[in-house]
Design an enzyme around this catalytic site. Structure first.
Site, short mmCIF file in Angstrom:
data_model
loop_
_atom_site.label_atom_id
_atom_site.label_comp_id
_atom_site.label_asym_id
_atom_site.label_seq_id
_atom_site.Cartn_x
_atom_site.Cartn_y
_atom_site.Cartn_z
N THR A 160 78.59 48.53 -57.79
CA THR A 160 79.34 49.90 -57.02
C THR A 160 80.46 49.46 -55.54
OG1 THR A 160 79.31 51.62 -55.29
CG2 THR A 160 77.32 50.98 -54.88
N ASP A 161 81.62 49.69 -55.08
CA ASP A 161 81.78 48.65 -54.27
C ASP A 161 81.15 49.27 -52.77
OD1 ASP A 161 82.39 51.58 -53.63
OD2 ASP A 161 84.70 51.51 -53.33
N THR B 176 63.81 53.26 -57.49
CA THR B 176 64.77 52.97 -58.96
C THR B 176 65.81 51.98 -59.21
OG1 THR B 176 64.38 55.77 -59.51
CG2 THR B 176 66.39 54.54 -60.47
N TYR C 41 71.34 53.94 -49.80
CA TYR C 41 72.36 53.68 -51.51
C TYR C 41 72.81 52.48 -51.99
CZ TYR C 41 75.57 54.11 -55.34
OH TYR C 41 76.14 54.09 -55.72
P1 NAD Z 1 74.62 59.87 -62.31
O1 NAD Z 1 73.73 60.29 -60.80
O2 NAD Z 1 75.23 60.37 -63.00
O3 NAD Z 1 73.17 59.54 -62.92
C1 NAD Z 1 72.54 58.31 -63.09
C2 NAD Z 1 71.14 58.15 -64.56
O4 NAD Z 1 70.06 57.54 -64.61
C3 NAD Z 1 70.78 59.84 -65.02
O5 NAD Z 1 71.45 59.93 -66.33
C4 NAD Z 1 69.67 60.02 -64.03
O6 NAD Z 1 68.78 60.40 -65.04
C5 NAD Z 1 69.38 57.82 -64.64
N1 NAD Z 1 68.13 57.87 -64.29
C6 NAD Z 1 67.59 57.71 -62.87
N2 NAD Z 1 66.39 57.18 -62.63
C7 NAD Z 1 66.18 56.15 -63.75
C8 NAD Z 1 65.00 55.87 -64.09
N3 NAD Z 1 63.97 55.71 -62.63
N4 NAD Z 1 64.87 55.68 -64.80
C9 NAD Z 1 65.72 56.18 -66.15
N5 NAD Z 1 66.92 56.40 -65.57
C10 NAD Z 1 67.22 56.82 -65.02
O7 NAD Z 1 74.55 58.29 -61.52
P2 NAD Z 1 76.78 57.64 -61.85
O8 NAD Z 1 77.51 58.45 -60.84
O9 NAD Z 1 76.47 58.30 -63.13
O10 NAD Z 1 76.34 55.96 -61.81
C11 NAD Z 1 76.17 55.63 -62.78
C12 NAD Z 1 76.22 54.27 -62.35
O11 NAD Z 1 77.23 53.76 -61.52
C13 NAD Z 1 75.04 53.96 -60.47
O12 NAD Z 1 74.38 52.75 -61.36
C14 NAD Z 1 76.08 53.39 -59.85
O13 NAD Z 1 75.65 52.85 -58.67
C15 NAD Z 1 77.57 53.66 -60.15
N6 NAD Z 1 78.07 53.84 -59.96
C16 NAD Z 1 79.04 54.52 -59.70
C17 NAD Z 1 80.11 55.52 -59.49
C18 NAD Z 1 81.04 56.72 -58.66
O14 NAD Z 1 81.66 57.08 -58.23
N7 NAD Z 1 79.75 57.59 -59.71
C19 NAD Z 1 80.82 54.26 -58.40
C20 NAD Z 1 80.49 53.36 -58.98
C21 NAD Z 1 79.45 52.61 -58.94
#
Ligand code: NAD
Ligand code: TYD
Length: 373
Positions: A137-138, A104, A179
């Site tokens: 992400t960091d 993914t 990850y």
């Molecule tokens: P999350 O896991 O809550 O949501 C991920 C979403 O992506 C889900 O809705 C899922 O259905 C969708 N998804 C997964 N695989 C998929 C695919 N193959 N095709 C289409 N959709 C797909 O994640 P989040 O916490 O909202 O994070 C969102 C983004 O922000 C990510 O890229 C993550 O790396 C980044 N991020 C997150 C954080 C954090 O603290 N949560 C911090 C920094 C960066």
């Protein structure tokens, strides 16, 4: 209706994505906002109930790895902007199943990039007015030492006190978990598409987010739910790891600003100088849940259960976001005390949302996850 722009937000049914979709749908009625999501275990359309019938919103169930389908969508909807959040996002899952993360996060991102390249290069104006914004992400930067004795620095002048012991945009990538390795790889592909083909990309690296609609496998919602039900709180190792916490709506505001005003090919770090040792933030969460449930504050401290540490557990993350403040004027709006109060209240008032998620498969997953701890 003719829309001024047509923007795909991937992962819009997830935690951060749903806040970004909501912000864009409400703030920009002149844009068509297409939420593209595969609806994995982490995707939940209930996160967007309030905007699902807005005239400028469309949901498309799609896997970002489906190159053909995405290329077709680009053409059908005349997409000129992509805000890419879809990812597998949980470190513990990546330790158990790294392949899904590579598929993914790496192949999915590459598939979007290649489809966007083919479509945009087929237009007379090519890349003019286009943008591919990749949310990272960091964690790609690796881990920092615990240099400040109290393990905490929480304002924009922190560097004056603590020196340069933060992640900056030029910090060398050094990911440790499957990850973070997959996110690092996808970041490199995005930059390569700028450098090789001239695609107008931008990348941001944000610290840990917290707030409503986060899947209860992540620390804060998991613990709020466990405290409510008086279940054990599994603290990894000694609880001394430090994370830098940002309220999710502050992240969504930064994404809006950077999508519109960020410089092409730039990287911006996003964080609010809000570092907490896990054990300290857990105590704040326990006190807040207890108080809001009318229990005696702190009476649930005995739920804290130290368990085997996460493999390769990064000690400390801390973002220096002074570039974003200096160049685009972004700062977080919410103080942590206010943010955590709002967050705990939201989960307690939305028990049905939590119950729907934590029924069925969830229980089985947790039994397996904690079987070896
Ligand atoms: P999350 O896991 O809550 O949501 C991920 C979403 O992506 C889900 O809705 C899922 O259905 C969708 N998804 C997964 N695989 C998929 C695919 N193959 N095709 C289409 N959709 C797909 O994640 P989040 O916490 O909202 O994070 C969102 C983004 O922000 C990510 O890229 C993550 O790396 C980044 N991020 C997150 C954080 C954090 O603290 N949560 C911090 C920094 C960066
Ligand atoms: P998490 O929310 O999984 O985010 P990340 O690993 O991306 O930082 O975890 C935040 C911190 O809390 C991290 O140091 C691991 C720790 N943690 C626990 O101690 N127990 C838990 O049950 C979870 C989910 C996390």
């Amino acid at each position: 209706m003719e829309f001024k722009r047509s923007i795909v937000i991937t992962g819009g049914a997830g935690f951060i994505g749903s806040h970004v979709v909501r912000l864009f749908v409400n703030k920009y009625p002149e844009y068509k906002i297409i939420n593209l999501d595969k609806l994995t275990y982490a995707g939940n359309l209930a996160n967007l109930k309030d905007i699902e019938s807005a005239p400028n919103y469309r949901f498309v169930k799609m896997d970002i790895c489906d190159f053909e389908a995405f290329y077709q969508l680009m053409q059908d909807e005349h997409i000129d902007g992509i805000i890419h959040l879809a990812a597998e996002s949980h470190v513990d899952r990546s330790i158990k199943d790294p392949f899904t993360f590579a598929r993914t996060n790496v192949m999915g991102t590459l598939s979007l990039l290649q489809a966007a390249k083919l479509y945009w290069e087929s237009l007379p104006e090519r890349y003019e007015g286009k943008r591919f914004y990749h949310i990272s992400t960091d964690e790609v930067y690796g881990a920092l030492e615990l240099t400040h004795p109290e393990g905490k620095a929480n304002d924009f002048s922190a560097h004056e006190v603590y020196g340069d012991d933060f992640f900056v945009e030029t910090t060398k990538y050094n990911p440790h978990s499957p990850y973070s390795a997959s996110k690092a790889s996808s970041d490199h592909f995005v930059r390569a598409f700028h450098d090789t083909y001239g695609m107008p990309t931008v990348v941001t690296n944000c610290s840990n987010n917290y707030g409503p609609y986060q899947f209860p496998e992540k620390l804060i919602p998991l613990f709020i739910n466990n405290i409510r039900h008086r279940k054990p709180l599994p603290v990894y190792g000694k609880g001394e790891n430090v994370r830098d916490w940002l309220y999710v709506e502050d992240h969504a505001r930064a994404i809006d600003l950077i999508f519109h005003e960020g410089k092409v090919a730039e990287t911006y770090n996003i964080g609010g100088f809000n570092e907490w040792k896990n054990i300290d933030i857990i105590k704040v969460v326990i006190n807040t849940v207890d108080r809001l449930l009318g229990r005696k504050e702190g009476e649930d401290m005995d739920l804290i259960t130290y368990v085997t540490d996460r493999a390769g557990h990064d000690l400390r993350y801390a973002i220096d976001s002074r570039k974003l403040k200096a160049e685009l004027g972004w700062e977080p709006c919410l103080q942590f005390e206010e943010g955590i109060e709002k967050t705990v209240k939201w989960y307690l008032e939305n028990q049905e949302w939590m119950d729907n998620i934590t029924s069925g498969e969830y229980e089985k997953y947790y039994e397996e996850m904690y079987a070896d701890r």
